[in-house]
Structure formats: structure tokens, C-alpha cells
Design an enzyme around this catalytic site. Structure first.
Site, PDB file in Angstrom:
ATOM      1  CB  VAL A   1      -1.302   6.404  -3.885  1.00  0.00           C
ATOM      2  CG1 VAL A   1      -1.361   6.491  -5.398  1.00  0.00           C
ATOM      3  CG2 VAL A   1      -0.737   7.674  -3.291  1.00  0.00           C
ATOM      4  CG  LEU A   2      -3.042   1.412  -6.731  1.00  0.00           C
ATOM      5  CD1 LEU A   2      -4.516   1.612  -7.095  1.00  0.00           C
ATOM      6  CD2 LEU A   2      -2.218   1.450  -8.008  1.00  0.00           C
TER       7      LEU A   2
ATOM      8  CB  THR B   1      -0.943  -0.003   1.220  1.00  0.00           C
ATOM      9  OG1 THR B   1      -1.717  -1.210   1.189  1.00  0.00           O
ATOM     10  CG2 THR B   1      -1.869   1.199   1.185  1.00  0.00           C
ATOM     11  CE1 TYR B   2       5.191   1.683  -3.525  1.00  0.00           C
ATOM     12  CE2 TYR B   2       3.404   0.156  -3.992  1.00  0.00           C
ATOM     13  CZ  TYR B   2       4.745   0.446  -3.959  1.00  0.00           C
ATOM     14  OH  TYR B   2       5.657  -0.504  -4.343  1.00  0.00           O
ATOM     15  CE1 TYR B   3      -1.377   4.829   3.668  1.00  0.00           C
ATOM     16  CE2 TYR B   3       0.471   3.330   3.349  1.00  0.00           C
ATOM     17  CZ  TYR B   3      -0.807   3.572   3.804  1.00  0.00           C
ATOM     18  OH  TYR B   3      -1.512   2.559   4.403  1.00  0.00           O
TER      19      TYR B   3
END
Length: 178
Positions: free
Chosen positions: A103-104, A33-35
Site C-alpha cells: 500500500v505505502l 511498508t504496509y500491505y
């Protein structure tokens, strides 16, 4: 630590060659999980911040990882700072409380293979993108990066890779969505 990484597109025949020639270390399921930083655009600065949950053999590990900008124009080589975390949900709450936004999430199945001391190959099946192969080495010495990049690239060429990819899975998925 500098993660020297060369990635290419793969198919079943490349996957089979790796499985025949190298020793499987383990198969993992990754949920990355990207931030996005609240004050700067990681897409512009070529940085990444993620929480990775890695599942294997009935266990799970989680890591908070910062990836700095790519260090050369041909590979995915970059400084990486990674720390283990015990509770990914609480770390997510901390990031969100500080203004970071999700983000995604990239999901993949990864098979990790031992090539030789200091060099590994991973076979990735990325949800929504397909099959990829990565050759990776780690160094503390920036002067060794060009030599390692060439060595990893040759390894992938010998395995049948004809098309290389410098963008991250996150970048590829965002591009596909956009």
C-alpha cells in the site's frame, strides 16, 4: 500483547522538553511498508499488516507485525502480534505470492525515551507529515487499558500536547494523498 498508545501532534518545544526530562534509549530510522489483504479491506476492518525495518547504531532489525482493530474510541490501543524476520525482501515475496499488495511505505526518524518501567515516549519525525509524540505502555490485561490510556494522555498534556491524533501515520498519509 496489547499496545496502549496515545499520540499527539508535537513541535520543537515539546521535543526539547522530552529531551530534557527523560533518558534517551536510542534513535532509530524506521521504514514501515504496509500491505493490503487480498480478500478483506484492512481500512474497513481497522487492521494493519506491515514489515518494519529499523536501523540504529549501524545495525538493522526487521519485523512482521499484525495490528488488530483499535480497542477504544480515544486511543490507538490494539492487539499487536510481532515477529522478528531475517530477510525482509523474501518475506515481501511471500506476501506478494499470497496476493497481498504493498500500500505505502512510511519513513520516520524515531527517538525513544524511558519514562518509567513499562512506559516509553517516542518522538517521531514522519516524512511528509511532520512531528509527533507517542506515549506507550504494554499490557496483557484488557481491564487495565482505560487506566493506562488516561495516564498516558495526562503525561502528554503535561508535556504541552494540545491536539491528539488517533489515526495511524499510514491513514494520515493516505488521506493527504487522496
Amino acid at each position: 500483547m496489547i499496545e496502549v498508545e496515545v499520540k499527539g501532534y508535537a513541535d520543537d518545544s515539546i521535543f526539547e522538553r522530552v529531551r530534557e526530562e527523560f533518558e534517551l534509549m536510542r534513535k532509530e530510522h524506521h521504514e514501515d511498508t504496509y500491505y493490503q489483504h487480498p480478500c478483506r479491506d484492512f481500512a474497513e476492518t481497522d487492521e494493519a499488516l506491515r514489515i518494519r525495518i529499523r536501523r540504529f547504531d549501524g545495525h538493522f532489525e526487521a519485523f512482521l507485525t499484525y495490528k488488530g482493530p483499535k480497542l477504544d474510541s480515544t486511543s490507538k490501543t490494539r492487539e499487536e502480534i510481532e515477529v522478528p524476520i531475517n530477510d525482509p525482501d523474501e518475506h515481501t515475496r511471500i506476501l506478494e505470492a499470497l496476493g497481498f499488495r504493498e500500500v505505502l511505505t512510511v519513513e520516520k526518524v524515531r527517538e525513544k525515551y524511558y519514562v518509567e518501567k513499562g512506559i516509553t515516549i517516542t518522538l517521531d519525525e514522519v516524512e511528509g507529515l511532520g512531528k509527533f509524540i507517542e506515549a506507550e505502555a504494554v499490557t496483557e490485561d484488557r481491564d487495565k487499558v482505560p487506566e493506562l490510556v488516561e495516564r498516558l494522555k495526562r503525561l502528554l498534556l503535561e508535556l504541552g500536547v494540545t491536539r491528539f491524533e488517533r489515526r495511524s501515520y499510514l491513514e494520515l498519509l493516505l488521506e493527504k494523498e487522496g
